[in-house]
Design a protein around this motif. Structure first.
Motif, PDB file in Angstrom:
ATOM      1  N   UNK A   1       0.736  -1.016  -0.035  1.00  0.00           N
ATOM      2  CA  UNK A   1      -0.021   0.028   0.216  1.00  0.00           C
ATOM      3  C   UNK A   1       0.947   1.158   0.082  1.00  0.00           C
ATOM      4  N   UNK A   2       0.543   2.273  -0.991  1.00  0.00           N
ATOM      5  CA  UNK A   2       1.281   3.407  -0.946  1.00  0.00           C
ATOM      6  C   UNK A   2       0.965   4.200   0.287  1.00  0.00           C
ATOM      7  N   UNK A   3       2.225   4.815   0.965  1.00  0.00           N
ATOM      8  CA  UNK A   3       1.923   5.599   2.089  1.00  0.00           C
ATOM      9  C   UNK A   3       1.620   6.920   1.794  1.00  0.00           C
ATOM     10  N   UNK A   4       0.636   7.686   2.291  1.00  0.00           N
ATOM     11  CA  UNK A   4       0.217   9.069   1.568  1.00  0.00           C
ATOM     12  C   UNK A   4       0.686  10.075   2.578  1.00  0.00           C
ATOM     13  N   UNK A   5       1.053  11.204   2.027  1.00  0.00           N
ATOM     14  CA  UNK A   5       1.599  12.598   2.834  1.00  0.00           C
ATOM     15  C   UNK A   5       0.944  13.622   2.521  1.00  0.00           C
ATOM     16  N   UNK A   6       0.373  14.349   3.497  1.00  0.00           N
ATOM     17  CA  UNK A   6      -0.318  15.492   2.961  1.00  0.00           C
ATOM     18  C   UNK A   6       0.811  16.731   3.507  1.00  0.00           C
ATOM     19  N   UNK A   7       1.076  17.730   2.568  1.00  0.00           N
ATOM     20  CA  UNK A   7       2.178  18.658   2.843  1.00  0.00           C
ATOM     21  C   UNK A   7       1.440  19.873   2.718  1.00  0.00           C
ATOM     22  N   UNK A   8       1.502  20.740   4.130  1.00  0.00           N
ATOM     23  CA  UNK A   8       0.638  21.988   4.096  1.00  0.00           C
ATOM     24  C   UNK A   8       1.718  23.013   3.809  1.00  0.00           C
ATOM     25  N   UNK A   9       1.563  23.632   2.692  1.00  0.00           N
ATOM     26  CA  UNK A   9       2.287  24.839   2.479  1.00  0.00           C
ATOM     27  C   UNK A   9       3.324  24.626   1.080  1.00  0.00           C
ATOM     28  N   UNK A  10       3.286  25.661   0.228  1.00  0.00           N
ATOM     29  CA  UNK A  10       4.213  25.387  -0.935  1.00  0.00           C
ATOM     30  C   UNK A  10       5.368  26.422  -1.161  1.00  0.00           C
ATOM     31  N   UNK A  11       5.767  26.760  -0.007  1.00  0.00           N
ATOM     32  CA  UNK A  11       7.218  27.400  -0.133  1.00  0.00           C
ATOM     33  C   UNK A  11       8.259  26.632  -0.317  1.00  0.00           C
ATOM     34  N   UNK A  12       9.501  26.954  -0.387  1.00  0.00           N
ATOM     35  CA  UNK A  12      10.422  26.113  -0.648  1.00  0.00           C
ATOM     36  C   UNK A  12      10.641  24.637   0.246  1.00  0.00           C
ATOM     37  N   UNK A  13      10.024  24.695   1.533  1.00  0.00           N
ATOM     38  CA  UNK A  13      10.157  23.523   2.262  1.00  0.00           C
ATOM     39  C   UNK A  13       9.136  22.545   1.975  1.00  0.00           C
ATOM     40  N   UNK A  14       7.932  23.248   1.310  1.00  0.00           N
ATOM     41  CA  UNK A  14       7.094  22.019   0.675  1.00  0.00           C
ATOM     42  C   UNK A  14       7.442  21.532  -0.387  1.00  0.00           C
ATOM     43  N   UNK A  15       7.822  22.143  -1.311  1.00  0.00           N
ATOM     44  CA  UNK A  15       8.207  21.830  -2.552  1.00  0.00           C
ATOM     45  C   UNK A  15       9.013  20.810  -2.572  1.00  0.00           C
ATOM     46  N   UNK A  20      11.127  15.100  -2.734  1.00  0.00           N
ATOM     47  CA  UNK A  20      11.962  14.002  -2.058  1.00  0.00           C
ATOM     48  C   UNK A  20      10.850  12.726  -1.877  1.00  0.00           C
ATOM     49  N   UNK A  21       9.622  13.057  -1.623  1.00  0.00           N
ATOM     50  CA  UNK A  21       8.704  12.145  -1.338  1.00  0.00           C
ATOM     51  C   UNK A  21       8.247  11.519  -2.572  1.00  0.00           C
ATOM     52  N   UNK A  22       8.016  12.196  -3.435  1.00  0.00           N
ATOM     53  CA  UNK A  22       7.665  11.434  -4.932  1.00  0.00           C
ATOM     54  C   UNK A  22       8.816  10.518  -5.261  1.00  0.00           C
ATOM     55  N   UNK A  23      10.014  11.114  -5.116  1.00  0.00           N
ATOM     56  CA  UNK A  23      11.255  10.260  -5.598  1.00  0.00           C
ATOM     57  C   UNK A  23      11.084   8.879  -4.745  1.00  0.00           C
ATOM     58  N   UNK A  24      10.604   8.698  -3.647  1.00  0.00           N
ATOM     59  CA  UNK A  24      10.603   7.695  -2.864  1.00  0.00           C
ATOM     60  C   UNK A  24       9.127   7.015  -2.966  1.00  0.00           C
TER      61      UNK A  24
END
Ligand SMILES: Cc1cc2nc3c(=O)[nH]c(=O)nc-3n(C[C@H](O)[C@H](O)[C@H](O)COP(=O)(O)OP(=O)(O)OC[C@H]3O[C@@H](n4cnc5c(N)ncnc54)[C@H](O)[C@@H]3O)c2cc1C
Ligand SMILES: Cc1cc2nc3c(=O)[nH]c(=O)nc-3n(C[C@H](O)[C@H](O)[C@H](O)COP(=O)(O)OP(=O)(O)OC[C@H]3O[C@@H](n4cnc5c(N)ncnc54)[C@H](O)[C@@H]3O)c2cc1C
Ligand SMILES: Cc1cc2nc3c(=O)[nH]c(=O)nc-3n(C[C@H](O)[C@H](O)[C@H](O)COP(=O)(O)OP(=O)(O)OC[C@H]3O[C@@H](n4cnc5c(N)ncnc54)[C@H](O)[C@@H]3O)c2cc1C
Lengths: 372, 489
Positions: A1-15, A20-24
């Motif tokens: 099962x794929x692990x889901x991550x919700x990133x809140x914010x699209x500044x440099x830290x969010x992007x 990285x998460x997509x890469x993995x």
């Protein structure tokens, strides 16, 4: 099962987290109510004022991990077409600001001027560009480094009007006519300039074709040529943001616009318009007071409303910029993690380490998720 | 006939204007720059007299007269917004009765306004308002008025010497013959037939230099600037004058004031955060939602209250009225005068009264003409807006619409330029425009000028560092340090 991550914010830290998460192979959703700070900074990554700055970071990584983290960053930027130049370990590059000061950096887009040792420079001023103050900039530069700074000035481009900001200049240079104008004018101004001296120009060399423009100019003019960054909206940051977000979309990251109101310890986020997002993890990349992830009440309490936590008191903090969550592991026993400016204990304004700390905190958060 | 005026605030320039119109050769000396004293740190209210009807009838009448006059002789620097006095349920009925009675007795026009009309004009006010009265309050554009006065005085051949401090006087047989000053040309003496001390809160110190005892009671007041012009009329609370009971719309902002704290020294103190919070809660008694308004900055001004009987702890009991002292009669120093106290609104009248006394004592038969001479509008940025857009040059300050061509006065100081164009005074407080404007002035002075402006802007910002203003502060600091590396300069 794929692990889901919700990133809140699209500044440099969010992007960066999303990359990285997509890469993995994680399933990534970015929820943000607005643009982050990427379009406000030039895109060069501050590491600290001195070569051993990493020792003072609240995120503890070994020196070799830092080097690996920066190499990873270079690879990600490469993947969406932004070549990054990395300083060798132990060496600090310095870039020149619009006001002629020197600023330390560790990784800098290839289009931006940076050097290890100060050099004589030719500074280009452009009439009709508000941020261009070449004379004052040159005086500051000379005072700082005791090197020569020659000013050359270009007149306003054809069709100019007072509404032209840096972005408008940049899109003009993306056109064939714009580039021809710039090459001709600058060439004329450089006719009597000493050969080979690096030329620095305001950051307006196109939005889409910058790499090509820089190569073209260097070839035509016989001088190394690079940009110095301007203020917000920063063309350099806009270039990176646009390429980065486009590439993330292509990689299947979901972008959702909305303001999160609550994040529960069980990694569920609720928006102010009643939408609910459940994930395995939530990354708070909400940017502290500047990013909108924390607010200051009238009596001086600094609060993260999302997780309903007081982060400090104005009276106790020396600077707003140190404020943030005390740990990456924020609430919920490892399921809600704070990255970037949402993490406290560092002051990018004082220490010039904003980019490094974004990178370091995301790196740590990722290892915490991966270990699970 | 040569008169030296000490101080280029509203009072000193009002005196100089009145004297210049009488044909006197005037030299105004100013220790710093025009408007750095109380006249650049006031509330912006063109008083109708309403505030002083009960507590200071003299002042009320003077204010009303000058209010009407200034609309005619200086229409470019006053705005007839009108204002309201509002009484909340529970506020003293007796005070209201005396207030309306005094208005009639003194001839200050007031008109009762039905609550519905008030709610329509000012929907943000508390619903707890029992009664409201319209008054002819207005807005006094202080910085513009000062600029107009300087130009008008200079046009009549008189002079202004800035960065020139009066440090003493020269006398011959108990008569003033010169004023000693320190300025850019060093120490020198300006010959004169008379000297006028118009040093505002510093007037006591100036008199002290002359060996004369004049009691000036400095008392400071804090004002808060809100980032949007959310009301178009002045709002006063109808009760005994107190703290935080007036809102004034000024250009694009609204200013709430003020406090009143007696202090021993004349310099404006650093604004204090706790006091700002107190002012917010006082203001919320009239505007319940005040907490959601974006506060832009806070600043203090110091009242130059004249207190004939010595210093006191309770500064609100001191008269708001002004006094003109002839030190020839009072202290045996012929040709020396002080003009003390008063208000911005009454600056012209203070000049006239001083002028009359001075003319009388020097046996000149020169009547005052300031009541019926228009103070010409100084050339302003409006000149720019008439130019062809391309000739304005680049847009430097987006908040206030300042273009390159607005900077064409090369001799203006940074402060004059700021108050002349309003750059760095808008929502971004100079974050994005400071370097653009200052970088186009002197390249050699650039770093110093930037540091000074940042300091000046920040101390007003930091005192109100909450809500969206805290976010602006964070942005300002990031831009300053991380984009421009000013901390490394
Ligand atoms: C002007 C400026 C210049 C800089 N220059 C440099 C530099 O030269 N070098 C360098 O290394 N670093 C620089 N920095 C970087 C800086 O110091 C920080 O490291 C960086 O801004 C942190 O980014 P972030 O991603 O943590 O937060 P931000 O970029 O602030 O992003 C926060 C995001 O969270 C969103 N958000 C917040 N709350 C919510 C909510 N409740 N619901 C939904 N979304 C929300 C916001 O909309 C935004 O998208 C600069 C920053 C600025 C502002
Ligand atoms: C908080 C507050 C709010 C107010 N609000 C209002 C209002 O809304 N409406 C209104 O009508 N009035 C208002 N007033 C009153 C009004 O602002 C003052 O009465 C008026 O500005 C005083 O002007 P001035 O010229 O006497 O003093 P200042 O403006 O202080 O001028 C004195 C000048 O003398 C100079 N100086 C001092 N010593 C020397 C020296 N030795 N040599 C040379 N120069 C010297 C100083 O640098 C200064 O520029 C307010 C006052 C305060 C404090
Ligand atoms: C009616 C009114 C409306 C206003 N509206 C706005 C507004 O819309 N936006 C806004 O941002 N502000 C506004 N202000 C506030 C203004 O910007 C200042 O905050 C205020 O004049 C007080 O000055 P300060 O707090 O900066 O004090 P200070 O930092 O003490 O400076 C006062 C002035 O004196 C000069 N000065 C002081 N000492 C020296 C020195 N040694 N050498 C040279 N110069 C010196 C400074 O440059 C400055 O201009 C307004 C003020 C008034 C009175």
């Amino acid at each position: 099962m794929t692990v889901s991550v919700l990133v809140v914010g699209r500044g440099p830290a969010g992007l960066l987290s999303a990359s990285y998460l997509r890469q993995r192979g994680f399933d990534v959703t970015i929820l943000a109510d607005a643009d982050g700070t990427m379009s406000m900074w030039s895109g060069d990554f501050g590491f600290g004022r001195s070569a051993d700055a990493f020792e003072s970071f609240p995120v503890k990584l070994s020196q070799s991990s830092w080097v690996a983290a920066f190499q990873g960053l270079v690879d990600i930027f490469d993947s969406f077409g932004v070549p990054l130049r990395l300083a060798p370990p132990g060496v600090i590059l310095r870039t020149v600001t619009a006001t002629g000061n020197l600023r330390p950096t560790f990784a800098v887009p290839a289009w931006q001027y940076a050097s290890v040792d100060p050099e004589d420079l030719i500074i280009v001023g452009i009439a009709g560009l508000a941020d261009s103050i070449a004379d004052a900039q040159a005086v500051s530069y000379r005072n700082h480094v005791r090197r020569e700074a020659i000013v050359v000035k270009l007149t306003r481009p054809p069709g100019w009007d007072p509404g032209w900001g840096a972005i408008r200049f940049a899109s003009y240079l993306d056109t064939r006519a714009g580039l021809a104008w710039f090459t001709r004018e600058l060439g004329a101004q450089l006719r009597h300039a000493p050969r080979g001296v690096p030329v620095i120009v305001p950051q307006i060399l196109g939005l889409d074709t910058t790499v090509e423009i820089v190569a073209h100019l260097a070839g035509e003019l016989g001088h190394p040529i690079a940009e110095f960054p301007l203020l917000s909206p920063s063309v350099g940051g806009v270039r990176i943001r646009d390429r980065w977000e486009r590439s993330l979309r292509r990689l299947g990251v979901h972008f959702i616009t909305g303001r999160a109101q609550r994040v529960s310890p069980t990694a569920t986020a609720m928006t102010d318009d009643g939408r609910e997002f459940a994930a395995d993890y939530v990354l708070l990349a909400t940017g502290g007071v500047l990013g909108g992830g924390a607010s200051v009440t009238i009596d001086g309490a600094i609060i993260d409303d999302l997780v309903n936590r007081e982060l400090g008191k104005m009276d106790d903090v020396q600077s707003l910029d140190r404020v943030g969550h005390p740990d990456i592991d924020c609430i919920g026993g490892g399921r809600v993690l704070a990255v970037g400016r949402a993490l406290g204990g560092w002051n990018p304004n004082k220490d010039h380490n904003g980019g490094a700390m974004v990178l370091g905190s995301v790196h740590m958060a990722l290892s915490m998720i991966s270990e699970d | 006939m040569r008169v030296v005026v000490i101080g280029a605030g509203a009072t000193g320039l009002g005196v100089a204007w009145d004297l210049a119109l009488r044909g006197v050769d005037v030299v105004v000396v100013e220790a710093h720059e025009v408007g750095v004293g109380t006249s650049g740190r006031f509330h912006g209210l063109l008083h109708s007299g309403g505030r002083y009807l009960v507590t200071d009838p003299n002042a009320a009448q003077e204010c009303y007269r000058e209010n009407v006059l200034l609309r005619v002789i200086a229409p470019n620097a006053v705005v007839a917004t009108g204002g309201y006095f509002v009484k909340k349920y529970g506020d003293d009925d007796n005070f209201e009765r005396r207030w309306t009675h005094q208005a009639e007795a003194l001839g200050v026009p007031i008109r009762e306004v039905p609550p519905a009309e008030l709610r329509q004009a000012l929907p943000m006010l508390t619903p707890d308002i029992e009664r409201a009265y319209w008054v002819p309050d207005g807005v006094l554009e202080g910085f513009r008025m000062l600029t107009m006065l300087v130009a008008a005085i200079q046009a009549r051949g008189s002079r202004l010497l800035e960065r020139t401090r009066a440090v003493g006087i020269r006398t011959e047989s108990h008569r003033v013959t010169g004023v000693e000053v320190e300025g850019p040309d060093g120490h020198r003496t300006l010959d004169c037939d008379a000297v006028v001390n118009a040093a505002g809160p510093w007037a006591g110190l100036v008199a002290h230099d002359w060996g004369i005892d004049v009691k000036v009671q400095p008392s400071y007041g804090l004002m808060l600037i809100f980032a949007n012009r959310r009301m178009d009329q002045v709002v006063n609370r109808l009760k005994l004058p107190s703290d935080g009971d007036i809102f004034v719309p000024h250009q694009e902002v609204v200013i709430l004031g003020t406090t009143d704290v007696a202090q021993p020294c004349p310099d404006a103190p650093e604004p204090d955060r706790l006091e700002a919070i107190r002012l917010m809660s006082l203001g919320a008694e009239l505007v319940p939602d005040l907490g959601s308004w974006r506060v832009l900055r806070g600043f203090n001004g110091v009242r130059p209250l004249y207190e004939p009987s010595g210093l006191t702890d309770d500064s609100r009991t001191v008269s708001r009225d002004f006094a003109v002292l002839n030190h020839g009669d009072r202290d045996g120093l012929a040709g020396a005068f002080s003009v003390l106290g008063g208000k911005w609104t009454t600056f012209r009248l203070m000049g006239e009264v001083l002028g009359d006394k001075l003319a009388e004592s020097l046996d000149m038969r020169l009547p005052s003409r300031s009541a019926d001479t228009v103070i010409e509008a100084h050339r302003t940025t409006q000149a720019t807006s008439r130019r062809h857009p391309v000739d304005r040059g680049a847009l430097l300050c987006e908040c206030e619409g300042v273009y390159e061509s607005d900077l064409d006065n090369e001799t203006a100081s940074q402060t004059q330029m700021r108050f002349g164009t309003w750059f760095s005074m808008g929502p971004c407080q100079g974050t994005f425009c400071a370097h653009r404007v200052l970088g186009r002035r002197s390249a050699a002075q650039f770093a110093q000028e930037m540091a000074w402006l940042r300091h000046e802007r920040e101390h007003g910002l930091n005192v109100v560092g909450w809500g969206s203003n805290a976010r602006l502060i964070a942005l300002e600091q990031a831009t300053k340090a991380q984009t421009l590396a000013e901390d490394l300069s």
